[in-house]
Design a protein around this motif. Structure first.
Motif, short mmCIF file in Angstrom:
data_model
loop_
_atom_site.label_atom_id
_atom_site.label_comp_id
_atom_site.label_asym_id
_atom_site.label_seq_id
_atom_site.Cartn_x
_atom_site.Cartn_y
_atom_site.Cartn_z
N ASP A 86 0.82 -1.21 0.00
CA ASP A 86 0.00 0.00 0.00
C ASP A 86 0.86 1.26 0.00
O ASP A 86 0.49 2.28 -0.60
CB ASP A 86 -0.87 0.05 1.27
N TYR A 87 1.99 1.19 0.69
CA TYR A 87 2.86 2.36 0.78
C TYR A 87 3.24 2.86 -0.61
O TYR A 87 3.15 4.06 -0.90
CB TYR A 87 4.11 2.01 1.60
N SER A 88 3.61 1.95 -1.47
CA SER A 88 3.99 2.35 -2.83
C SER A 88 2.78 2.79 -3.64
O SER A 88 2.85 3.77 -4.40
CB SER A 88 4.70 1.19 -3.56
N ASP A 89 1.67 2.06 -3.49
CA ASP A 89 0.47 2.42 -4.26
C ASP A 89 0.05 3.85 -3.96
O ASP A 89 -0.24 4.64 -4.87
CB ASP A 89 -0.68 1.46 -3.92
N ILE A 90 0.01 4.19 -2.67
CA ILE A 90 -0.43 5.52 -2.26
C ILE A 90 0.59 6.57 -2.70
O ILE A 90 0.23 7.65 -3.19
CB ILE A 90 -0.67 5.54 -0.73
N SER A 91 1.87 6.26 -2.55
CA SER A 91 2.92 7.20 -2.95
C SER A 91 2.79 7.53 -4.43
O SER A 91 2.88 8.70 -4.84
CB SER A 91 4.31 6.59 -2.69
N GLY A 92 2.60 6.51 -5.23
CA GLY A 92 2.48 6.70 -6.68
C GLY A 92 1.29 7.59 -7.04
O GLY A 92 1.38 8.44 -7.93
N ARG A 93 0.18 7.43 -6.30
CA ARG A 93 -0.99 8.25 -6.58
C ARG A 93 -0.71 9.73 -6.31
O ARG A 93 -1.13 10.60 -7.08
CB ARG A 93 -2.17 7.77 -5.72
N TYR A 94 -0.01 10.02 -5.22
CA TYR A 94 0.33 11.41 -4.91
C TYR A 94 1.21 12.03 -6.00
O TYR A 94 1.04 13.17 -6.40
CB TYR A 94 1.03 11.54 -3.55
N VAL A 95 2.16 11.25 -6.47
CA VAL A 95 3.06 11.75 -7.51
C VAL A 95 2.29 12.05 -8.80
O VAL A 95 2.44 13.14 -9.39
CB VAL A 95 4.19 10.73 -7.81
#
Lengths: 314, 314
Positions: A86-95
């Motif tokens: 989830d950490y990466s999924d959410i990070s990618g969405r912000y970017v």
């Protein structure tokens, strides 16, 4: 209610090391000026450079991208999907949201899709700390993307807290080789692009405030794979020293650059002489196959490990 | 019950940085060997040297005197009465008892009787931190006593915790001049005797254990004038790092000596060229009157300040 040092309007942040409070507008002014000073003092960027910003989705990398654009630089983003749940999924969405809202060019790489592995799997497969495989992957993919895309400089969001913590670790071990290379800008060498860290004069807290004032949504969680690592311990140590004596963190890092780094010139063992080309990818290496190609081979052959299976290290 | 690593008898101390426990006899063996190693590695003492040990009445200085005698060195003591109320009175009693019980030669100086001032009064008169006037007085009086008594070396009880804390302070400021001089032995120069710190490989805790095992009574209180000073804060910081990662304190100090100190040779600004003789005492100085003579003049002219009047600084 405390007031802005510059305009006497209500302040939104106190900065003990500057012995001052600032409103939103003047906090932004301070951040822009500190970035301009870092760029100028260390000759990080030329006005016409094509800049590739390594963005993670955290406050620092989105802020540095935002500030460089504000200052008129030509800056694209590069996001690497690390596959940390989830950490990466959410990070990618912000970017992606940041880039889309502003109509910016964002390049993306996905470790699992493009290279057949992710960071949790690489950590398990190599039996090393996750930060090791992650750092190796990112450095290499930034370098390749910069070269392939014709960029002059790779910019990262490392801030004063990051750099001071790395410096403390290198100093506690007196690792002369690492100390000699701990500079806010590294020139281009054969096969490696120039690298710059424009946020070295600004703290985590200032970058968080920048994002809030500018309405930038970012990943506020620490990477779950880094939890409890030594680097975070050094940050805590420096924060305690800073609380006792405001300004000591900035003084530690900046006086290192000013007074000690010049004495260490020539003491780095990082020689590009005597390197071979990796027999798989052609990158400079001391062996036959470079560390990245070995990582890709080992990690992509390993059964996928979900981040939830990694557990805490300490 | 934990057992001694060497003889399997019951242990009296655990030393995480050595990953071992020791009984009283083998703790003593470890301490003697670490002192021998420091003396040998840094060429601190020759077998026939006449040694003057600066003794305060605390664990470290009594322990180093004891260990040097055990190792067969010819060592006398020097005690300076600093006039810090009960703290000094009690310290002096421990020193005299130690020397008397063993029939040792103890030289004594009393700041108030012999020079007309004491440390609390000097601090008030000079409006500086007490440690400043105290350090200046001790350094000068040790030097003079060594020269007048024909001693080859002045030995002090600075231990690993002391030296690592001073190193951390100098490093946080990157004070190259101080870093270049932070060595466990300083050679004799014109007007100044050789100085050595044989306990640099041993910790406070090991020295306290030495005194307990050897039946040495010592002043257990910290100096009341040093309470809350920055040096004690650095010790605390290093103790936290040590608790997280045993051995890091010793590694910080000893790897500095090993890897960084050689790079700093020649970077000390302490030049003895171009010094004048003080017009009152003849000691080398950059001005007309040396710092010690100025201190004596200022402090002895000031009304006596009892230590109870000094209050805490922070």
């Amino acid at each position: 209610m405390s007031k802005c040092k510059v305009c006497r309007e209500p302040a939104i942040i106190d900065l003990p090391r500057h012995n001052a409070n600032f409103c939103g507008d003047h906090l932004q002014q301070l951040c822009r000026r500190q970035v301009e000073k870092a760029i100028s003092d260390f000759e990080m960027l030329r006005p016409d450079d094509r800049v590739l910003v390594a963005v993670s989705g955290g406050k620092d990398s989105l802020a540095v991208w935002d500030i460089l654009l504000e200052l008129g630089y030509n800056a694209d983003g590069l996001y690497i999907g690390l596959g940390i749940g989830d950490y990466s999924d959410i990070s990618g969405r912000y970017v992606r949201a940041f880039a889309d809202e502003r109509g910016l060019t964002l390049r993306t790489i996905d470790l699992r899709e493009d290279y057949g592995y992710d960071v949790p799997t690489a950590a398990r497969a190599t039996r090393r700390v996750p930060c090791s495989a992650c750092g190796l992957s990112k450095r290499r993919l930034f370098d390749d993307a910069a070269r392939d895309g014709g960029y002059d400089v790779v910019v990262t969001g490392h801030n004063l807290d990051d750099e001071a913590a790395v410096l403390l670790g290198n100093t506690l071990r007196w690792d002369i080789d690492y100390l000699a290379r701990q500079l806010p800008v590294l020139p281009a060498t054969s096969g490696f692009p120039k690298k710059a860290k424009p946020l070295v004069r600004l703290t985590e807290r200032e970058m968080a405030a920048w994002c809030i004032v500018r309405g930038i949504d970012y990943q506020v969680e620490e990477c779950p794979m880094a939890a409890g690592n030594r680097h975070l311990g050094y940050k805590e140590t420096l924060n305690q020293l800073e609380a006792r004596s405001p300004g000591s963190k900035a003084s530690f890092y900046l006086s290192f650059l000013d007074r000690m780094a010049p004495l260490l010139v020539g003491h780095s063992q990082a020689a590009t002489d005597g390197l071979n080309g990796c027999e798989r990818c052609g990158a400079p290496t001391t062996g036959e196959v470079c560390a990245f190609c070995r990582l890709v081979a080992t990690a992509s052959a390993h059964e996928q490990v979900p981040v939830e299976m990694m557990g805490r290290r300490r």
